[in-house]
Write a protein that holds these residues in place. Structure first.
Motif, PDB file in Angstrom:
ATOM      1  N   ARG A 314       0.843  -1.185   0.000  1.00  0.00           N
ATOM      2  CA  ARG A 314       0.000   0.000   0.000  1.00  0.00           C
ATOM      3  C   ARG A 314       0.883   1.241   0.000  1.00  0.00           C
ATOM      4  O   ARG A 314       1.996   1.222   0.532  1.00  0.00           O
ATOM      5  CB  ARG A 314      -0.915   0.049   1.241  1.00  0.00           C
ATOM      6  CG  ARG A 314      -1.935  -1.050   1.315  1.00  0.00           C
ATOM      7  CD  ARG A 314      -2.832  -0.882   2.544  1.00  0.00           C
ATOM      8  NE  ARG A 314      -3.780   0.232   2.411  1.00  0.00           N
ATOM      9  CZ  ARG A 314      -4.950   0.144   1.797  1.00  0.00           C
ATOM     10  NH1 ARG A 314      -5.321  -0.991   1.219  1.00  0.00           N
ATOM     11  NH2 ARG A 314      -5.760   1.194   1.742  1.00  0.00           N
ATOM     12  N   PHE A 315       0.351   2.289  -0.595  1.00  0.00           N
ATOM     13  CA  PHE A 315       1.043   3.569  -0.620  1.00  0.00           C
ATOM     14  C   PHE A 315       0.301   4.544   0.286  1.00  0.00           C
ATOM     15  O   PHE A 315      -0.928   4.553   0.323  1.00  0.00           O
ATOM     16  CB  PHE A 315       1.112   4.114  -2.055  1.00  0.00           C
ATOM     17  CG  PHE A 315       1.902   3.238  -2.975  1.00  0.00           C
ATOM     18  CD1 PHE A 315       3.255   3.426  -3.144  1.00  0.00           C
ATOM     19  CD2 PHE A 315       1.278   2.190  -3.651  1.00  0.00           C
ATOM     20  CE1 PHE A 315       3.990   2.597  -3.979  1.00  0.00           C
ATOM     21  CE2 PHE A 315       1.998   1.356  -4.484  1.00  0.00           C
ATOM     22  CZ  PHE A 315       3.366   1.566  -4.655  1.00  0.00           C
ATOM     23  N   TYR A 316       1.058   5.355   1.000  1.00  0.00           N
ATOM     24  CA  TYR A 316       0.480   6.264   1.992  1.00  0.00           C
ATOM     25  C   TYR A 316       0.772   7.717   1.634  1.00  0.00           C
ATOM     26  O   TYR A 316       1.768   8.029   0.982  1.00  0.00           O
ATOM     27  CB  TYR A 316       1.037   5.963   3.388  1.00  0.00           C
ATOM     28  CG  TYR A 316       0.506   4.692   3.995  1.00  0.00           C
ATOM     29  CD1 TYR A 316      -0.498   4.720   4.961  1.00  0.00           C
ATOM     30  CD2 TYR A 316       0.997   3.450   3.589  1.00  0.00           C
ATOM     31  CE1 TYR A 316      -0.990   3.545   5.517  1.00  0.00           C
ATOM     32  CE2 TYR A 316       0.512   2.274   4.131  1.00  0.00           C
ATOM     33  CZ  TYR A 316      -0.488   2.328   5.102  1.00  0.00           C
ATOM     34  OH  TYR A 316      -0.980   1.159   5.643  1.00  0.00           O
ATOM     35  N   GLY A 317      -0.110   8.575   2.087  1.00  0.00           N
ATOM     36  CA  GLY A 317       0.080  10.011   1.923  1.00  0.00           C
ATOM     37  C   GLY A 317      -0.533  10.743   3.098  1.00  0.00           C
ATOM     38  O   GLY A 317      -1.215  10.153   3.941  1.00  0.00           O
ATOM     39  N   TYR A 318      -0.287  12.048   3.158  1.00  0.00           N
ATOM     40  CA  TYR A 318      -0.806  12.829   4.276  1.00  0.00           C
ATOM     41  C   TYR A 318      -1.294  14.190   3.797  1.00  0.00           C
ATOM     42  O   TYR A 318      -0.944  14.662   2.716  1.00  0.00           O
ATOM     43  CB  TYR A 318       0.279  13.021   5.345  1.00  0.00           C
ATOM     44  CG  TYR A 318       1.370  13.996   4.949  1.00  0.00           C
ATOM     45  CD1 TYR A 318       1.225  15.371   5.152  1.00  0.00           C
ATOM     46  CD2 TYR A 318       2.551  13.548   4.367  1.00  0.00           C
ATOM     47  CE1 TYR A 318       2.212  16.267   4.779  1.00  0.00           C
ATOM     48  CE2 TYR A 318       3.549  14.436   3.990  1.00  0.00           C
ATOM     49  CZ  TYR A 318       3.372  15.797   4.202  1.00  0.00           C
ATOM     50  OH  TYR A 318       4.342  16.685   3.817  1.00  0.00           O
ATOM     51  N   VAL A 362      -3.900   8.848   4.648  1.00  0.00           N
ATOM     52  CA  VAL A 362      -4.726   7.963   3.821  1.00  0.00           C
ATOM     53  C   VAL A 362      -3.820   7.027   3.034  1.00  0.00           C
ATOM     54  O   VAL A 362      -2.624   7.295   2.859  1.00  0.00           O
ATOM     55  CB  VAL A 362      -5.624   8.766   2.846  1.00  0.00           C
ATOM     56  CG1 VAL A 362      -6.705   9.491   3.619  1.00  0.00           C
ATOM     57  CG2 VAL A 362      -4.806   9.762   2.046  1.00  0.00           C
ATOM     58  N   SER A 363      -4.383   5.932   2.546  1.00  0.00           N
ATOM     59  CA  SER A 363      -3.579   4.955   1.809  1.00  0.00           C
ATOM     60  C   SER A 363      -4.421   4.240   0.769  1.00  0.00           C
ATOM     61  O   SER A 363      -5.656   4.270   0.812  1.00  0.00           O
ATOM     62  CB  SER A 363      -2.969   3.927   2.774  1.00  0.00           C
ATOM     63  OG  SER A 363      -3.978   3.117   3.361  1.00  0.00           O
ATOM     64  N   ASP A 364      -3.722   3.601  -0.172  1.00  0.00           N
ATOM     65  CA  ASP A 364      -4.396   2.826  -1.212  1.00  0.00           C
ATOM     66  C   ASP A 364      -3.372   1.917  -1.872  1.00  0.00           C
ATOM     67  O   ASP A 364      -2.198   2.300  -2.006  1.00  0.00           O
ATOM     68  CB  ASP A 364      -5.001   3.765  -2.266  1.00  0.00           C
ATOM     69  CG  ASP A 364      -6.097   3.094  -3.075  1.00  0.00           C
ATOM     70  OD1 ASP A 364      -5.748   2.312  -3.984  1.00  0.00           O
ATOM     71  OD2 ASP A 364      -7.273   3.347  -2.791  1.00  0.00           O
ATOM     72  N   PRO A 365      -3.766   0.715  -2.311  1.00  0.00           N
ATOM     73  CA  PRO A 365      -2.824  -0.125  -3.067  1.00  0.00           C
ATOM     74  C   PRO A 365      -2.446   0.493  -4.408  1.00  0.00           C
ATOM     75  O   PRO A 365      -1.390   0.166  -4.964  1.00  0.00           O
ATOM     76  CB  PRO A 365      -3.598  -1.434  -3.274  1.00  0.00           C
ATOM     77  CG  PRO A 365      -4.697  -1.417  -2.270  1.00  0.00           C
ATOM     78  CD  PRO A 365      -5.041   0.016  -2.063  1.00  0.00           C
TER      79      PRO A 365
END
Length: 384
Positions: A314-318, A362-365
């Motif tokens: 998963r990739f994360y961001g803020y 937040v995150s998403d594959p």
């Protein structure tokens, strides 16, 4: 318990030091005060190495094992303390200056590294002279600044006059002017050890820090190497060229660049922890704890955490959330419209850097879906 001197304060680093069984002693700039129960001394100027040393010596700390800085303004002071107290880590003040002063840094890069043109500006340097040298649009900023504070895009004599009013002194080395680069920004957070790149991650800002200072929502997310192999190669090559030519010590670093059609243009590079929520996002995405690495370097030790660069699941961001234009948003409003890995939103809280009154992770594959989600949350934050 061994004590680590920390210039500046951030709660997430405090928790990391406690996990390592270390006692932090903070040097902070007035009017800042750490939470109750923290040991600290305040100074009037975080960049005054003499004042920082006096603060440390007067505290009579029994067993100091290391020193580090949580932000840009403390890098030189941390280096100076290591010299005076015979502590591990980088103690070369001259090297530290080349990672603080934007003119010294850019003028020391190899000729083939593309960068903005940069020069010192005195209070009596005219707009006409700078426009002829740097172009119709240029940027004025502190030579040793951080976080886009006192940074202005200048397109006219009036812009130039307003920008100079932010610098009331008469120093000839306080201000730099740089040619303006109109391109999106990416940044490489990484670990440099024994003259080589040990680990890195590449992220993209959704807006520039300057735009965030002027009222936008600062947000960023980790990029997918599989989708952008050329960009990753360019960023890692740029980091090796810059850090080698600037004689970087073993460090955690943060390198900013502009993504133009012709490739990456060097922005600037700092030898300190990345700001905002970048350390948390990197740990969630890759399991790499940059706080732990920074502490290890301050103690003269090998990093204890894994430096895994494999493709994440998963990739994360803020996002650093701020007041909406309507002024009526609540945390429940965000939670009704989006799914979060983490969110805190308190409109009545004191306003922090970049207008921050909260944050979200937040995150998403799928990295592209993550980017879209962050943009939607940012619009919602701005307009409700």
């Amino acid at each position: 318990m061994p004590t680590v001197i920390v210039i500046g304060y951030r709660e997430d680093l405090h928790q990391a030091l406690q996990r390592r069984g270390l006692n932090p002693y903070y040097i902070v700039q007035t009017p800042m005060s750490p939470p109750a129960g923290r040991s600290f001394t305040r100074v009037t100027d975080m960049e005054n190495a003499q004042e920082i040393l006096r603060a440390v010596l007067s505290a009579r700390i029994a067993e100091v094992t290391g020193v580090l800085s949580v932000h840009e303004m403390g890098v030189f002071g941390a280096t100076y303390l290591r010299q005076q107290l015979n502590l591990p880590g980088n103690s070369d003040s001259k090297t530290a200056l080349y990672f603080r002063d934007k003119y010294l840094q850019k003028s020391s890069l190899p000729a083939h590294v593309k960068r903005a043109r940069c020069r010192y500006v005195s209070p009596d340097t005219s707009f006409k002279e700078l426009a002829e040298d740097l172009g119709d649009a240029f940027v004025l900023k502190p030579a040793t600044g951080a976080g886009a504070l006192r940074t202005s895009i200048v397109r006219s004599p009036d812009d130039h006059a307003r920008a100079l009013r932010l610098f009331p002194g008469q120093s000839d080395v306080e201000i730099v002017a740089e040619s303006f680069i109109d391109a999106s920004e990416v940044y490489l957070d990484g670990v440099w050890k024994n003259g080589g790149l040990r680990w890195s991650s590449l992220s993209r800002n959704h807006i520039s820090p300057l735009s965030a200072v002027q009222g936008g929502v600062l947000a960023a997310h980790v990029l997918d190497r599989r989708r952008l192999p050329t960009l990753f190669h360019q960023a890692e090559t740029l980091a090796r060229q810059a850090l080698t030519s600037l004689r970087a010590p073993d460090c955690v670093f943060h390198l900013e660049a502009f993504a133009e059609d012709t490739g990456l243009t060097f922005g600037e590079c700092a030898i300190r922890l990345p700001g905002a929520l970048s350390p948390q996002v990197n740990k969630l995405t890759f399991g790499v704890d940059l706080f732990d690495v920074e502490i290890s370097f301050a103690l003269g030790e090998e990093p204890t955490c894994s430096l895994d660069s494999s493709i994440p699941d998963r990739f994360y961001g803020y996002l650093l959330l701020r007041h909406s234009s309507s002024g009526t948003l609540t945390q429940k409003d965000f939670e009704r419209n989006f799914s979060f890995d983490e969110i805190e939103y308190a409109p009545d809280a004191p306003i922090g850097p970049y207008g921050r009154v909260g944050h979200a992770v937040v995150s998403d594959p799928d990295e592209l879906q993550l980017q879209q989600t962050i943009e939607e949350i940012a619009r919602f934050n701005e307009f409700g």
